[in-house]
Design an enzyme around this catalytic site. Sequence first.
Site, PDB file in Angstrom:
ATOM      1  N   ASP A 199       0.870  -1.176   0.000  1.00  0.00           N
ATOM      2  CA  ASP A 199       0.000   0.000   0.000  1.00  0.00           C
ATOM      3  C   ASP A 199       0.912   1.232   0.000  1.00  0.00           C
ATOM      4  O   ASP A 199       1.534   1.563   1.014  1.00  0.00           O
ATOM      5  CB  ASP A 199      -0.891  -0.051   1.247  1.00  0.00           C
ATOM      6  CG  ASP A 199      -1.682   1.238   1.447  1.00  0.00           C
ATOM      7  OD1 ASP A 199      -1.460   2.209   0.698  1.00  0.00           O
ATOM      8  OD2 ASP A 199      -2.509   1.277   2.365  1.00  0.00           O
ATOM      9  N   LYS A 225      -3.555  12.080  -3.131  1.00  0.00           N
ATOM     10  CA  LYS A 225      -2.512  12.286  -2.123  1.00  0.00           C
ATOM     11  C   LYS A 225      -1.199  12.728  -2.776  1.00  0.00           C
ATOM     12  O   LYS A 225      -0.219  12.981  -2.099  1.00  0.00           O
ATOM     13  CB  LYS A 225      -2.303  11.007  -1.309  1.00  0.00           C
ATOM     14  CG  LYS A 225      -3.522  10.654  -0.440  1.00  0.00           C
ATOM     15  CD  LYS A 225      -3.231   9.540   0.496  1.00  0.00           C
ATOM     16  CE  LYS A 225      -4.470   8.863   1.041  1.00  0.00           C
ATOM     17  NZ  LYS A 225      -5.160   9.631   2.093  1.00  0.00           N
ATOM     18  N   CYS A 363      -8.313   6.385  10.663  1.00  0.00           N
ATOM     19  CA  CYS A 363      -8.609   5.143   9.911  1.00  0.00           C
ATOM     20  C   CYS A 363      -7.671   4.003  10.278  1.00  0.00           C
ATOM     21  O   CYS A 363      -7.291   3.192   9.409  1.00  0.00           O
ATOM     22  CB  CYS A 363      -8.564   5.380   8.403  1.00  0.00           C
ATOM     23  SG  CYS A 363      -9.879   6.407   7.818  1.00  0.00           S
TER      24      CYS A 363
END
Length: 405
Positions: A199, A225, A363
């Site tokens: 990721d 991002k 998160c």
Amino acid sequence: MIDIINIRKYFPILNATVYGNPLIYLDNAATTQKPECVIQTIDELYRTGNANIHRGVHFLSEQCTEKYEQAREKIRQFINAEKTSEIIFTSGTTGSINTVASSFGERFVSAGDEIIVSEMEHHSNIVPWQLLCERKGATVKIIPFDDKGVLRIDLLDALISERTKIIAVTHASNVLGTINPVKEIIAKAHLHNIPVLVDGAQAVPHGIVDVSDLDCDFYTFSGHKIYAPTGIGILYGKEKLLEQMPPYQGGGDMISTVTFDKTTYAQLPLKFEAGTLNFIDAIALGAAIDYVNNIGRQNIIEYENKLLDYATQKMSSVEGLKIYGEANDKVAIVSFLLKDIHHLDTGMILDKKGIAVRTGTLCTEPLLAHFDKTGMVRASFAFYNTFDEIDILCENLEKILLMFK
Ligand code: PLP
């Protein structure tokens, strides 16, 4: 060298004021602001260039298709993938991980199998695997991290078994900032023929990715991002794996021929790009990549490292401030708590001074549980942030301490 004055002029929103104060935007790990070239690309395409891709023989459609495929090539070069067929446009990191969990999972995971993730993952790299495990009767195993926020890869060998089907791990933590030794993890996994998904949501914006050097099997990131629009992201996958995996979704563009008896699928990458993709924002992602390349990734790394060192040192000197994430190798993210002051109070008071930080679970509830916390405050930096902004942040943190005395 980072030309901070001109860079800041190139991001219109950085001129904004919030409650009468100049905006100090320190929420870059959540989403970055957009440079003129990205805004202009979107504006121009909708004004003069918009037409659906891959479908028309008319001028605008062909032109848009060409730009879309050029963006794919820019991304291939940016992450140093071997082939454009390995670059799939998705809606973002979450979309990319769900694609792999669903499609790879469908093909390769069965009851009793195991998937390894780390304790510091974003929910996006936990929940898709849990959903897969629920469907298939498989289990998720966890690589823990230590109190400094360093992954215990010394425990990885003991976690790997002949039932391990994939390892999914973040390149850089969105809370701790830790840059994980993913190359080492991949090498270990490959000794057992286990593929690895990385990721890269928090690594790509900081300029540190080369999928060929890592030898990862899947790599994911989000456009928004890395100074591009929302709703567009990338899934890199090794061709030999993607070819064995079934399509994730069915629809237009992902087929070769359709009859009611039998449908065949398009070649990669289109096999994984069903329906009308977010092609305008894919092209704008290409513009963002051009911009980052022009600034220079080495310049970005050097400047952001200086910001990180300065912020770490200044914030550590605020009495009672505890930083979570003390690995040696970090991206420019500083998560913290001020004594026992609630993270929401800190965030809301900073907001009134025009300082945007993130608060809450970030998160990553399992990561927070490690520290027995339910929320934190996170300041995350980009190459348009300044040392003065860090000073103002720290001055306001000192004021908050006085208010709660
Ligand atoms: N992974 C990490 C490490 C993240 O930081 C984020 C977003 O904050 C995601 C995944 C999910 O990204 P997106 O919401 O763009 O899909």
